[in-house]
Design a protein around this motif. Structure first.
Motif, PDB file in Angstrom:
ATOM      1  N   ASN A   1      13.246  -3.843  36.846  1.00 40.51           N
ATOM      2  CA  ASN A   1      13.428  -2.784  37.250  1.00 40.51           C
ATOM      3  C   ASN A   1      12.288  -1.638  36.839  1.00 40.51           C
ATOM      4  O   ASN A   1      12.032  -1.742  35.401  1.00 40.51           O
ATOM      5  CB  ASN A   1      14.843  -2.144  36.725  1.00 40.51           C
ATOM      6  N   THR A   2      11.833  -1.048  37.681  1.00 40.29           N
ATOM      7  CA  THR A   2      10.786  -0.199  37.610  1.00 40.29           C
ATOM      8  C   THR A   2      11.096   1.258  38.269  1.00 40.29           C
ATOM      9  O   THR A   2      11.765   1.310  39.243  1.00 40.29           O
ATOM     10  CB  THR A   2       9.377  -0.546  38.109  1.00 40.29           C
ATOM     11  N   GLN A   3      11.302   2.184  37.311  1.00 43.44           N
ATOM     12  CA  GLN A   3      11.774   3.511  37.839  1.00 43.44           C
ATOM     13  C   GLN A   3      10.889   4.659  37.134  1.00 43.44           C
ATOM     14  O   GLN A   3      10.290   4.468  35.905  1.00 43.44           O
ATOM     15  CB  GLN A   3      13.132   3.676  37.561  1.00 43.44           C
ATOM     16  N   TRP A   4      10.837   5.786  37.878  1.00 44.12           N
ATOM     17  CA  TRP A   4      10.216   6.936  37.257  1.00 44.12           C
ATOM     18  C   TRP A   4      11.019   8.275  38.020  1.00 44.12           C
ATOM     19  O   TRP A   4      11.726   8.197  39.068  1.00 44.12           O
ATOM     20  CB  TRP A   4       8.782   6.885  37.585  1.00 44.12           C
ATOM     21  N   LEU A   5      11.011   9.068  37.211  1.00 50.45           N
ATOM     22  CA  LEU A   5      11.626  10.410  37.594  1.00 50.45           C
ATOM     23  C   LEU A   5      10.850  11.484  37.435  1.00 50.45           C
ATOM     24  O   LEU A   5      10.278  11.661  36.126  1.00 50.45           O
ATOM     25  CB  LEU A   5      13.048  10.600  36.979  1.00 50.45           C
ATOM     26  N   LYS A   6      10.442  12.153  38.541  1.00 51.96           N
ATOM     27  CA  LYS A   6       9.728  13.686  38.216  1.00 51.96           C
ATOM     28  C   LYS A   6      10.770  14.874  38.608  1.00 51.96           C
ATOM     29  O   LYS A   6      11.436  14.835  39.440  1.00 51.96           O
ATOM     30  CB  LYS A   6       8.722  13.845  39.058  1.00 51.96           C
ATOM     31  N   SER A   7      10.788  15.867  37.252  1.00 56.57           N
ATOM     32  CA  SER A   7      11.693  16.902  37.553  1.00 56.57           C
ATOM     33  C   SER A   7      10.695  18.001  37.184  1.00 56.57           C
ATOM     34  O   SER A   7      10.427  18.299  36.213  1.00 56.57           O
ATOM     35  CB  SER A   7      12.789  16.679  36.452  1.00 56.57           C
ATOM     36  N   SER A   8      11.147  19.279  38.239  1.00 56.42           N
ATOM     37  CA  SER A   8      10.449  20.338  37.789  1.00 56.42           C
ATOM     38  C   SER A   8      11.543  21.581  38.128  1.00 56.42           C
ATOM     39  O   SER A   8      12.466  21.411  38.792  1.00 56.42           O
ATOM     40  CB  SER A   8       9.427  20.667  38.856  1.00 56.42           C
ATOM     41  N   SER A   9      11.318  22.540  37.509  1.00 58.94           N
ATOM     42  CA  SER A   9      12.320  23.705  37.205  1.00 58.94           C
ATOM     43  C   SER A   9      11.687  25.031  37.016  1.00 58.94           C
ATOM     44  O   SER A   9      10.833  25.039  36.173  1.00 58.94           O
ATOM     45  CB  SER A   9      13.626  23.375  36.206  1.00 58.94           C
ATOM     46  N   ALA A  10      12.236  25.979  37.579  1.00 56.49           N
ATOM     47  CA  ALA A  10      11.688  27.577  37.454  1.00 56.49           C
ATOM     48  C   ALA A  10      13.039  28.472  37.394  1.00 56.49           C
ATOM     49  O   ALA A  10      13.600  28.328  38.220  1.00 56.49           O
ATOM     50  CB  ALA A  10      10.742  27.900  38.456  1.00 56.49           C
ATOM     51  N   ALA A  11      12.678  29.400  36.478  1.00 51.16           N
ATOM     52  CA  ALA A  11      14.022  30.073  36.518  1.00 51.16           C
ATOM     53  C   ALA A  11      13.477  31.655  36.238  1.00 51.16           C
ATOM     54  O   ALA A  11      12.393  32.017  35.137  1.00 51.16           O
ATOM     55  CB  ALA A  11      15.008  29.829  35.462  1.00 51.16           C
ATOM     56  N   LEU A  12      14.065  32.649  36.657  1.00 48.35           N
ATOM     57  CA  LEU A  12      14.043  34.163  35.981  1.00 48.35           C
ATOM     58  C   LEU A  12      15.381  34.536  35.820  1.00 48.35           C
ATOM     59  O   LEU A  12      16.486  34.296  36.564  1.00 48.35           O
ATOM     60  CB  LEU A  12      13.742  34.866  37.588  1.00 48.35           C
TER      61      LEU A  12
ATOM     62  N   PRO B   1      14.699   8.358  46.043  1.00 46.24           N
ATOM     63  CA  PRO B   1      15.398   9.667  46.257  1.00 46.24           C
ATOM     64  C   PRO B   1      14.777  10.928  45.829  1.00 46.24           C
ATOM     65  O   PRO B   1      13.740  10.962  44.981  1.00 46.24           O
ATOM     66  CB  PRO B   1      16.846   9.658  45.508  1.00 46.24           C
ATOM     67  N   ALA B   2      14.815  12.078  46.716  1.00 44.98           N
ATOM     68  CA  ALA B   2      14.269  13.394  46.430  1.00 44.98           C
ATOM     69  C   ALA B   2      15.049  14.259  46.830  1.00 44.98           C
ATOM     70  O   ALA B   2      15.704  14.398  48.024  1.00 44.98           O
ATOM     71  CB  ALA B   2      12.808  13.417  47.056  1.00 44.98           C
ATOM     72  N   ALA B   3      15.284  15.568  46.230  1.00 46.66           N
ATOM     73  CA  ALA B   3      16.106  16.753  46.589  1.00 46.66           C
ATOM     74  C   ALA B   3      15.674  17.745  45.843  1.00 46.66           C
ATOM     75  O   ALA B   3      14.835  17.696  44.632  1.00 46.66           O
ATOM     76  CB  ALA B   3      17.661  16.289  46.325  1.00 46.66           C
ATOM     77  N   SER B   4      16.000  19.063  46.157  1.00 41.26           N
ATOM     78  CA  SER B   4      15.646  20.002  45.710  1.00 41.26           C
ATOM     79  C   SER B   4      16.930  21.063  45.812  1.00 41.26           C
ATOM     80  O   SER B   4      17.600  21.191  46.733  1.00 41.26           O
ATOM     81  CB  SER B   4      14.537  20.909  46.120  1.00 41.26           C
ATOM     82  N   LYS B   5      17.118  22.170  44.823  1.00 39.82           N
ATOM     83  CA  LYS B   5      18.134  23.222  45.000  1.00 39.82           C
ATOM     84  C   LYS B   5      17.669  24.496  44.171  1.00 39.82           C
ATOM     85  O   LYS B   5      17.256  24.485  43.171  1.00 39.82           O
ATOM     86  CB  LYS B   5      19.432  22.317  44.479  1.00 39.82           C
ATOM     87  N   TRP B   6      18.222  25.458  45.038  1.00 41.11           N
ATOM     88  CA  TRP B   6      18.166  26.853  44.299  1.00 41.11           C
ATOM     89  C   TRP B   6      19.696  27.164  43.774  1.00 41.11           C
ATOM     90  O   TRP B   6      20.773  26.533  44.502  1.00 41.11           O
ATOM     91  CB  TRP B   6      17.981  27.825  45.332  1.00 41.11           C
ATOM     92  N   ASN B   7      19.845  27.664  42.613  1.00 42.79           N
ATOM     93  CA  ASN B   7      20.966  27.798  42.037  1.00 42.79           C
ATOM     94  C   ASN B   7      21.227  29.276  41.351  1.00 42.79           C
ATOM     95  O   ASN B   7      20.154  29.643  40.949  1.00 42.79           O
ATOM     96  CB  ASN B   7      21.649  27.040  41.290  1.00 42.79           C
TER      97      ASN B   7
ATOM     98  N   LEU C   1      22.334  37.368  34.836  1.00 42.54           N
ATOM     99  CA  LEU C   1      21.850  36.773  35.872  1.00 42.54           C
ATOM    100  C   LEU C   1      20.775  35.845  35.717  1.00 42.54           C
ATOM    101  O   LEU C   1      19.887  36.213  34.813  1.00 42.54           O
ATOM    102  CB  LEU C   1      21.456  37.893  37.019  1.00 42.54           C
ATOM    103  N   ARG C   2      20.777  34.541  36.280  1.00 44.16           N
ATOM    104  CA  ARG C   2      19.688  33.727  36.343  1.00 44.16           C
ATOM    105  C   ARG C   2      19.521  33.001  37.635  1.00 44.16           C
ATOM    106  O   ARG C   2      20.506  32.642  38.194  1.00 44.16           O
ATOM    107  CB  ARG C   2      20.063  32.544  35.129  1.00 44.16           C
ATOM    108  N   ILE C   3      18.292  33.243  38.103  1.00 46.20           N
ATOM    109  CA  ILE C   3      17.927  32.415  39.289  1.00 46.20           C
ATOM    110  C   ILE C   3      17.209  31.091  39.049  1.00 46.20           C
ATOM    111  O   ILE C   3      16.235  31.190  38.369  1.00 46.20           O
ATOM    112  CB  ILE C   3      17.187  33.303  40.352  1.00 46.20           C
ATOM    113  N   ASN C   4      17.621  30.109  39.665  1.00 45.76           N
ATOM    114  CA  ASN C   4      17.014  28.800  38.933  1.00 45.76           C
ATOM    115  C   ASN C   4      16.624  28.135  40.488  1.00 45.76           C
ATOM    116  O   ASN C   4      17.503  27.605  41.296  1.00 45.76           O
ATOM    117  CB  ASN C   4      17.729  27.959  38.372  1.00 45.76           C
TER     118      ASN C   4
END
Length: 841
Positions: free
Chosen positions: A459-470, A537-543, A488-491
Motif C-alpha cells: 500500500n502506498t498512500q499520502w495525505l495533504k491537509s491544509s487549514s486556515a482559521a480566523l 479523494p479530495a475535498a474541502s469545507k468551510w465551517n 467565533l471561529r471561521i475555519n
C-alpha cells in the motif's frame, strides 16, 4: 431525556455525597502550601484548586493556593475560568507515575486513553474524540493536544514521555473557538518549564521492578542579562509485561529517551522571544497481545477458531499447535511475526510575545515531524495467518498562529489567525502466511497453502491537509458579577489523498481482480482476501464554530456558568483501503466521510469555602454530534485496519464533580468523579458485532433475525442498527481519589517532612469494540497506589507501590480479522514497586 434527568440527579447526588463525606478515602495529594513542602501532587487533578477571583495576584496564603492556567489563552486563576478543567501539576504527575498522556486517565476520570501501540492510541474526553479502533491518517482527532501552544495533529505524535513539564490542563467539552476545528471533545494543554534568569536545576532517578530505570534532569540559567537557556533530558526503560514463548523474550517493553532545549531572549519587560527544539525516540520491542477468549460467530463451525486450529494440526502431523495459555493474566503469548514500535518525534518552534498597550501580541511558528516504524502481528496468534503487517509513516506539519490578547477592567478579548499544513506518507505491507489458506479458504483450496502463502498487499498512500482559521473571543462584564463571553471561529479545510494497493502472489506476480474472476478459481480466492485499489479523494469545507458563555459570581469564591457551543470536526478521507460492495468490489462511495457537527450544552458550579481550604466543582453537560466519525471493521482481511463511516448521531451526557480539601499543611485529600452516559443515539447502518457476523448474508431487502447471535451457520445481517448502544471505551462511572499526610521530621541534617500518600482510580465496565459485543466487554476495576517518603529543602526521596493489590484488569480487547471468534487483548500492568530520589537547587 426524562431518564437522563433522573440519572443525572442520581449521579449528582451520589457524587456530591461521595465528595463531601469521604475525603479521607481519597489519595494523592500534597499540593503544598509552603515552598519547603513542595507537596503538589495529584490532588491538583481535581478540576479546581485555585481561587475564583479573576485577579492573578490574589494569592493570600491564608486563603489557599492560586493555580494559574491559560485555558482561555491568557493567564488567570483556575477557579475564574467558566469551564470544566482539570489541572495536574508537575509533582502530581511524578508522584503518581503518570509520565505520559496514556497514563493521565488515572487522575482525570472523564479522560479515556486506549492504546495498542503509540500510533493506534485513542484519547477521548467524555467518550468523544478519536474514532475507537486502528488509526487511519484520513481523520482528525477530537481532543486537541498542545505543547506550549503548539498543536500536535496526531495522537501518536504526542505519546512522548512528559519532559520537564510544569503542568497539564485537561479542558473538558468543545474548545473550537480558541483551540481549533478538532477539539469537539476537549483539549489537553501541556506547559513546560521555561528558561529562567536565576540558575536552577533538578535531577530525578527512579528504579523499580521489571528492570524499571527512569532518569530526568533539567538545568536553567542566564547566559547574559538578556539571554537565558534551559535544557532537559529524560530516559525511561522497563522490561516488557508479556512473555513471548515463541521468541523467548519479553514484549511490550518501554524504551524512551527525550531531550528539549530552549533559549529565551528578553531585552526588556515588553518583549520576549523563545526558541525551542525537542526530540524524543521510543524504540521498544512490542507491541503484542495475548489470547483472551473465543466467542462463537455465525461462520460455519468448521471455520471458527478452535476447529481451524484442529484442522491446521491435522494437516501438519506433530505440530499440535495450542496457545501457551487461555488465561490472559498469565501474560503469555506466542505471536510469531516480528515486532517493532519505533516512534520518533521532534520539532522546533519560535514564540514571540510583545506587549502592545493593554494587550499582548503573540506569534508562534512551529514545525513538527513524526516517523513511525512498526512491525505487527495482526492475526494475534502463533499461527502464520498474517505473517507481516507493517505500515510505516512519516509526517511533517507546519503551523503559524498570531493572536492578540487585550485585558481591561470590563473587557477582555482574544483575536487570532491560525494556519496549518500537513503531509503524511505511508508505505504499507500486509502478507498472508503459510496457514492462511487453511484459515480463510474452504474445500480443496483450504489444503493448498500456495494459494495464499506470500500473497502481499503493498500500500502506498499520502495525505495533504491544509487549514486556515480566523477566531475571536470576547469577555464583557455586564456587571461586577455577571459576565458574558461569546466566541467565533471561521475555519477552512482542504484534504487531498492518494491510496494505491498493489497485490502480488507468493511468486511475485501482480494480480488484477477486474473483471471479476471466475467463482471458485485461485484468483477469486486471492481477490477475496486482498483486492487492488486506487483512490484519489479530495475535498474541502468551510465551517463555523461559535459559543456563548454566561457566568455569574454568586460570592467571592463561588462562580456559576452556562455554556452553549456549536463546533465541528473536519471531513475525513479513508486512507487504509475501502470496504467491499455486495459485488465484491471497493465501495468508492466510502472514500470520504462528512464533518461532524456538534451541539453542546453545559452548566457548572465552581466554589471554594473554609478560607479556600476546600474546593468543590460540579458540571453537567449534554453533547450531541451529527455525522459522528466512527471506525468500523467488517471482519474482512482486505479492510483489516478498519475504515471510517458516519453514524447519524451520538449523544454524551453526564455529571462531573471534583472535591479537594486541605485543612492544614499536614493533610490534603481529593476525590473526583464522573457519570457519563455516551451512546449512539442513531446508527442504523453499522457493521455488526462478531456474534452477528461471519455467515452468508441475508438477501438484500430481507429482514434479519437478530436472535441468531453466535449461532454457527446462521445467516448474517448486512448491517446492524446499534442505536441506543454505548459508545466504545466509555465507563458509565469513574472516580479518582487521593490523600497525603505528613509530619515534621529531620533526616541527614535536613529539616523536612515524612509523608504517606495513597491514590487510586475506579472505572466501571466498558466495551472495546466499535459495535458493542458481548465478547469485548471489559469488566470494571479499581487500582490503588501507595507511597511513603521524606522531602526537605531540595530533596525528595520516596518508595512507591502501584496497583498495590495486584488487581487483574484489561487495557484493551481486539477482535481478530476473519470472523473466527478469536479475541485478543492486553492485560494492564501488574503490581509494580520501586523508589525515586529527586534533587533540586
Amino acid at each position: 431525556m426524562h431518564s437522563f434527568v433522573r440519572g443525572g440527579l442520581l449521579a449528582a447526588t451520589s457524587l456530591s455525597f461521595f465528595a463531601l463525606t469521604t475525603p479521607s478515602q481519597a489519595a494523592d495529594g500534597a499540593d503544598a502550601a509552603a515552598a519547603a513542602a513542595a507537596a503538589a501532587t495529584a490532588a491538583d487533578s481535581a478540576a479546581a484548586v485555585a481561587p475564583a477571583d479573576a485577579q492573578i495576584d490574589d494569592g493570600d496564603p491564608s486563603r489557599g493556593e492560586v493555580i494559574i492556567v491559560t485555558a482561555r489563552r491568557r493567564q488567570e486563576t483556575a477557579q475564574a475560568v467558566p469551564l470544566a478543567i482539570s489541572v495536574i501539576k508537575a509533582d502530581s504527575i511524578e508522584s503518581t507515575g503518570n509520565f505520559n498522556v496514556v497514563k493521565l486517565q488515572q487522575v482525570a476520570p472523564t479522560l479515556q486513553v486506549y492504546s495498542s501501540n503509540p500510533r493506534n492510541t485513542s484519547v477521548n474526553i467524555r467518550g468523544l474524540g478519536v474514532p475507537f479502533g486502528l488509526t487511519s491518517d484520513g481523520f482528525e482527532q477530537g481532543v486537541g493536544i498542545y505543547v506550549d501552544d503548539v498543536y500536535n495533529s496526531r495522537v501518536a505524535a504526542a505519546t512522548f514521555d512528559f519532559l520537564d513539564v510544569q503542568q497539564v490542563e485537561v479542558l473538558r467539552g468543545p474548545q473550537g473557538t480558541l483551540y481549533g476545528k478538532n477539539t469537539t471533545a476537549g483539549a489537553i494543554s501541556i506547559t513546560t518549564n521555561q528558561p529562567t534568569f536565576d540558575f536552577e536545576g533538578r535531577a530525578e532517578l527512579t528504579l523499580g521492578n521489571l528492570n524499571l530505570k527512569q532518569a530526568k534532569a533539567a538545568v536553567s540559567g542566564p547566559i547574559s542579562d538578556t539571554l537565558a537557556a534551559r535544557v532537559a533530558i529524560a530516559s525511561t526503560s522497563r522490561r516488557g509485561t508479556i512473555y513471548n514463548v515463541a521468541t523467548r523474550r519479553w514484549i511490550n517493553e518501554q524504551d524512551n529517551i527525550g531531550v528539549r532545549g530552549q533559549l529565551l531572549f528578553q531585552p526588556n519587560d515588553d518583549l520576549s522571544i523563545t526558541v525551542s527544539g525537542d526530540f524524543s525516540k521510543q524504540d521498544p520491542y512490542g507491541f503484542g497481545t495475548s489470547f483472551v477468549r473465543v466467542g462463537r460467530t455465525q461462520r460455519a463451525l468448521s471455520r471458527q477458531y478452535d476447529a481451524l486450529v484442529a484442522a491446521v494440526n491435522a494437516a501438519n502431523p506433530g505440530r499440535n499447535y495450542a496457545v501457551p495459555s487461555r488465561n490472559v493474566y498469565d501474560r503469555l503469548t506466542d505471536i510469531d511475526a516480528p515486532l517493532q514500535a519505533g516512534n520518533e518525534i521532534g520539532g522546533a518552534s519560535l514564540r514571540v510575545k510583545w506587549k502592545l498597550g493593554a494587550g499582548t501580541l503573540t506569534a508562534i511558528s512551529a514545525w513538527r515531524y513524526w516517523d513511525w516504524k512498526p512491525q505487527n502481528d495482526r492475526d494475534f496468534s502463533g499461527l502464520s495467518v498474517v505473517s507481516a503487517s507493517n505500515n510505516p509513516s512519516q509526517q511533517n506539519q507546519y503551523s503559524q498562529e498570531f493572536r492578540y490578547n487585550y485585558e481591561g477592567d470590563k473587557v477582555n478579548f482574544v483575536v487570532g489567525l491560525f494556519g496549518f499544513r500537513q503531509r503524511i506518507d505511508t508505505q504499507g505491507l500486509e502478507r498472508q502466511g503459510s496457514d492462511a489458506s487453511r484459515w480463510s479458504l474452504t474445500g480443496a483450496q483450504a489444503a493448498d497453502a500456495s494459494i495464499l502463502s506470500g500473497l502481499t498487499a503493498n500500500n502506498t498512500q499520502w495525505l495533504k491537509s491544509s487549514s486556515a482559521a480566523l477566531y475571536g473571543q470576547l469577555s464583557y462584564k455586564l456587571t461586577d458579577k455577571l459576565t458574558i463571553q461569546p466566541g467565533l471561529r471561521i475555519n477552512y479545510d482542504k484534504k487531498e489523498g492518494y491510496y494505491s494497493r498493489v497485490v502480488t502472489t507468493g511468486a511475485g506476480v501482480v494480480i488484477s481482480c477486474t473483471p471479476a474472476p471466475a467463482s471458485g478459481s485461485v484468483l477469486a480466492a486471492q481477490c477475496g482476501v486482498y483486492q487492488p485499489q486506487t483512490t484519489s479523494p479530495a475535498a474541502s469545507k468551510w465551517n463555523l464554530s461559535y459559543d456563548l458563555n454566561l457566568n455569574y459570581k454568586v460570592a467571592r469564591d463561588v462562580l456559576v456558568y452556562a455554556t452553549y457551543a456549536k463546533s465541528f470536526k473536519t471531513l475525513g478521507i479513508n486512507q487504509n483501503g475501502l470496504p467491499l460492495t455486495t459485488a465484491n468490489v471497493p465501495d468508492l462511495t466510502a472514500s470520504t466521510v462528512k464533518p461532524e457537527s456538534v451541539n453542546h450544552f453545559e452548566i457548572g458550579l465552581k466554589a471554594q469555602f473554609w478560607d479556600r481550604r476546600a474546593t468543590f466543582n460540579l458540571s453537567a453537560f449534554l453533547t450531541e454530534i451529527k455525522d459522528f466519525q466512527a471506525t468500523v471493521n467488517g471482519g474482512q482481511f482486505g479492510t483489516v485496519r478498519g475504515y471510517l463511516a458516519n453514524a447519524e448521531k451520538v449523544r454524551s451526557q453526564g455529571i462531573e464533580a471534583d472535591f479537594k480539601i486541605r485543612p492544614s499543611d499536614r493533610l490534603t485529600a481529593y476525590v473526583n468523579g464522573a457519570y457519563t452516559d455516551a451512546k449512539y443515539a442513531r446508527f442504523t447502518n453499522a457493521p455488526c458485532p462478531p456474534e452477528l457476523s461471519g455467515g452468508t448474508f441475508y438477501a438484500a431487502g430481507v429482514t434479519s433475525d437478530l436472535s441468531q447471535a453466535g449461532v454457527a451457520g446462521a445467516l448474517s445481517p448486512r448491517s446492524c442498527d446499534i442505536s441506543g448502544q454505548t459508545l466504545p471505551g466509555v465507563s458509565k462511572w469513574s472516580f479518582a481519589y487521593g490523600a497525603e499526610v505528613n509530619v515534621p521530621a529531620r533526616l541527614l541534617d535536613k529539616d523536612g517532612q515524612v509523608y504517606f500518600g495513597v491514590d487510586g482510580n475506579y472505572r466501571s465496565a466498558w466495551n472495546s469494540n466499535a459495535s458493542p459485543s458481548i465478547y469485548t466487554r471489559v469488566d470494571g476495576y479499581a487500582l490503588t497506589n501507595f507511597r511513603v517518603g521524606f522531602r526537605g529543602d531540595g530533596v525528595d526521596v520516596f518508595g512507591w507501590v502501584r496497583n498495590a493489590f495486584d488487581v487483574n484488569y484489561i487495557d484493551l480487547l481486539q477482535v481478530a480479522p476473519g470472523n473466527t471468534g478469536l479475541i485478543a487483548g492486553t492485560a494492564g500492568d501488574q503490581r509494580t514497586w520501586g523508589g525515586t530520589i529527586k534533587f533540586s537547587f
